[in-house]
Design a protein around this motif. Structure first.
Motif, PDB file in Angstrom:
ATOM      1  N   ILE A  61      -2.909  40.550 -20.816  1.00  0.00           N
ATOM      2  CA  ILE A  61      -2.953  39.223 -21.428  1.00  0.00           C
ATOM      3  C   ILE A  61      -4.135  39.172 -22.387  1.00  0.00           C
ATOM      4  O   ILE A  61      -5.108  39.914 -22.252  1.00  0.00           O
ATOM      5  CB  ILE A  61      -3.041  38.086 -20.388  1.00  0.00           C
ATOM      6  CG1 ILE A  61      -4.301  38.193 -19.537  1.00  0.00           C
ATOM      7  CG2 ILE A  61      -1.812  38.081 -19.502  1.00  0.00           C
ATOM      8  CD1 ILE A  61      -4.500  37.005 -18.615  1.00  0.00           C
ATOM      9  N   VAL A  62      -4.019  38.300 -23.357  1.00  0.00           N
ATOM     10  CA  VAL A  62      -5.075  38.112 -24.347  1.00  0.00           C
ATOM     11  C   VAL A  62      -5.447  36.633 -24.343  1.00  0.00           C
ATOM     12  O   VAL A  62      -4.590  35.768 -24.182  1.00  0.00           O
ATOM     13  CB  VAL A  62      -4.639  38.610 -25.743  1.00  0.00           C
ATOM     14  CG1 VAL A  62      -3.490  37.807 -26.281  1.00  0.00           C
ATOM     15  CG2 VAL A  62      -5.791  38.611 -26.722  1.00  0.00           C
ATOM     16  N   ALA A  63      -6.749  36.352 -24.466  1.00  0.00           N
ATOM     17  CA  ALA A  63      -7.234  34.967 -24.467  1.00  0.00           C
ATOM     18  C   ALA A  63      -8.497  34.877 -25.311  1.00  0.00           C
ATOM     19  O   ALA A  63      -9.195  35.875 -25.530  1.00  0.00           O
ATOM     20  CB  ALA A  63      -7.520  34.503 -23.043  1.00  0.00           C
ATOM     21  N   TRP A  64      -8.791  33.669 -25.777  1.00  0.00           N
ATOM     22  CA  TRP A  64     -10.034  33.389 -26.494  1.00  0.00           C
ATOM     23  C   TRP A  64     -11.079  32.972 -25.471  1.00  0.00           C
ATOM     24  O   TRP A  64     -10.879  32.017 -24.728  1.00  0.00           O
ATOM     25  CB  TRP A  64      -9.828  32.290 -27.533  1.00  0.00           C
ATOM     26  CG  TRP A  64      -9.042  32.769 -28.709  1.00  0.00           C
ATOM     27  CD1 TRP A  64      -7.702  32.612 -28.927  1.00  0.00           C
ATOM     28  CD2 TRP A  64      -9.538  33.504 -29.820  1.00  0.00           C
ATOM     29  NE1 TRP A  64      -7.335  33.202 -30.103  1.00  0.00           N
ATOM     30  CE2 TRP A  64      -8.450  33.767 -30.679  1.00  0.00           C
ATOM     31  CE3 TRP A  64     -10.794  33.986 -30.173  1.00  0.00           C
ATOM     32  CZ2 TRP A  64      -8.584  34.470 -31.865  1.00  0.00           C
ATOM     33  CZ3 TRP A  64     -10.925  34.676 -31.359  1.00  0.00           C
ATOM     34  CH2 TRP A  64      -9.835  34.920 -32.196  1.00  0.00           C
ATOM     35  N   VAL A  65     -12.193  33.694 -25.448  1.00  0.00           N
ATOM     36  CA  VAL A  65     -13.266  33.440 -24.483  1.00  0.00           C
ATOM     37  C   VAL A  65     -14.508  32.985 -25.242  1.00  0.00           C
ATOM     38  O   VAL A  65     -14.986  33.687 -26.142  1.00  0.00           O
ATOM     39  CB  VAL A  65     -13.572  34.703 -23.648  1.00  0.00           C
ATOM     40  CG1 VAL A  65     -14.689  34.437 -22.656  1.00  0.00           C
ATOM     41  CG2 VAL A  65     -12.313  35.182 -22.932  1.00  0.00           C
ATOM     42  N   THR A  66     -15.030  31.813 -24.885  1.00  0.00           N
ATOM     43  CA  THR A  66     -16.236  31.276 -25.502  1.00  0.00           C
ATOM     44  C   THR A  66     -17.408  31.514 -24.560  1.00  0.00           C
ATOM     45  O   THR A  66     -17.348  31.155 -23.388  1.00  0.00           O
ATOM     46  CB  THR A  66     -16.083  29.774 -25.794  1.00  0.00           C
ATOM     47  OG1 THR A  66     -14.937  29.583 -26.613  1.00  0.00           O
ATOM     48  CG2 THR A  66     -17.308  29.226 -26.505  1.00  0.00           C
ATOM     49  N   VAL A  67     -18.471  32.139 -25.101  1.00  0.00           N
ATOM     50  CA  VAL A  67     -19.617  32.553 -24.293  1.00  0.00           C
ATOM     51  C   VAL A  67     -20.902  32.000 -24.895  1.00  0.00           C
ATOM     52  O   VAL A  67     -21.091  32.012 -26.112  1.00  0.00           O
ATOM     53  CB  VAL A  67     -19.702  34.102 -24.242  1.00  0.00           C
ATOM     54  CG1 VAL A  67     -20.933  34.570 -23.501  1.00  0.00           C
ATOM     55  CG2 VAL A  67     -18.452  34.681 -23.603  1.00  0.00           C
ATOM     56  N   SER A  68     -21.792  31.515 -24.032  1.00  0.00           N
ATOM     57  CA  SER A  68     -23.141  31.168 -24.451  1.00  0.00           C
ATOM     58  C   SER A  68     -23.946  32.451 -24.414  1.00  0.00           C
ATOM     59  O   SER A  68     -24.226  32.994 -23.343  1.00  0.00           O
ATOM     60  CB  SER A  68     -23.751  30.135 -23.497  1.00  0.00           C
ATOM     61  OG  SER A  68     -25.125  30.002 -23.753  1.00  0.00           O
TER      62      SER A  68
END
Length: 130
Positions: A61-68
């Motif tokens: 699966i592919v997803a957009w991951v937002t990281v600090s």
């Protein structure tokens, strides 16, 4: 220049110096209001597209991951979708759970459920901050 002109010039320069000194040394309301006792921490947020496989490698699966970046923690996972799957899997049976963020952003998971040759399987894909 006459002697009186030099005297006035010196007084004018002294008055300008005193005015500048008082302006700098005396706090004004705007200067006081801009002072803050809290510590300012730089914050950089990065969003990347990550592809993760199930432990059996049957589904990716592919997803957009937002990281600090400053805290190295996951803030959000969105737009997850099936990227690929192995033979014997009915693509119409693949379902993804909503993303869950664990341990204060240390990792995130999405559960993948699918039918492979008549057997229903459920596996967890894990995302980590990059």
């Amino acid at each position: 220049m006459s002697r009186i002109g030099k005297k006035w010039r010196k007084l004018f320069l002294l008055a300008c110096f005193c005015f500048c000194l008082l302006t700098v040394l005396l706090p004004s309301k705007s200067t006081y209001a801009s002072q803050d006792s809290t510590k300012v921490v730089g914050r950089s947020i990065m969003t990347t597209e990550q592809t993760v496989r199930t432990p059996s490698s049957d589904v990716a699966i592919v997803a957009w991951v937002t990281v600090s970046e400053s805290q190295h923690k996951i803030i959000q996972v969105k737009s997850a979708r099936v990227f690929s799957y192995s033979d014997g899997i009915d693509g119409s049976t693949i379902s993804l759970s909503s993303p869950s963020i664990w341990n204060n952003g240390q990792f995130a998971t999405i559960t993948v459920t699918y039918n492979q040759k008549g057997i229903i399987k459920s596996e967890v894909c894990t995302f980590y901050p990059l």
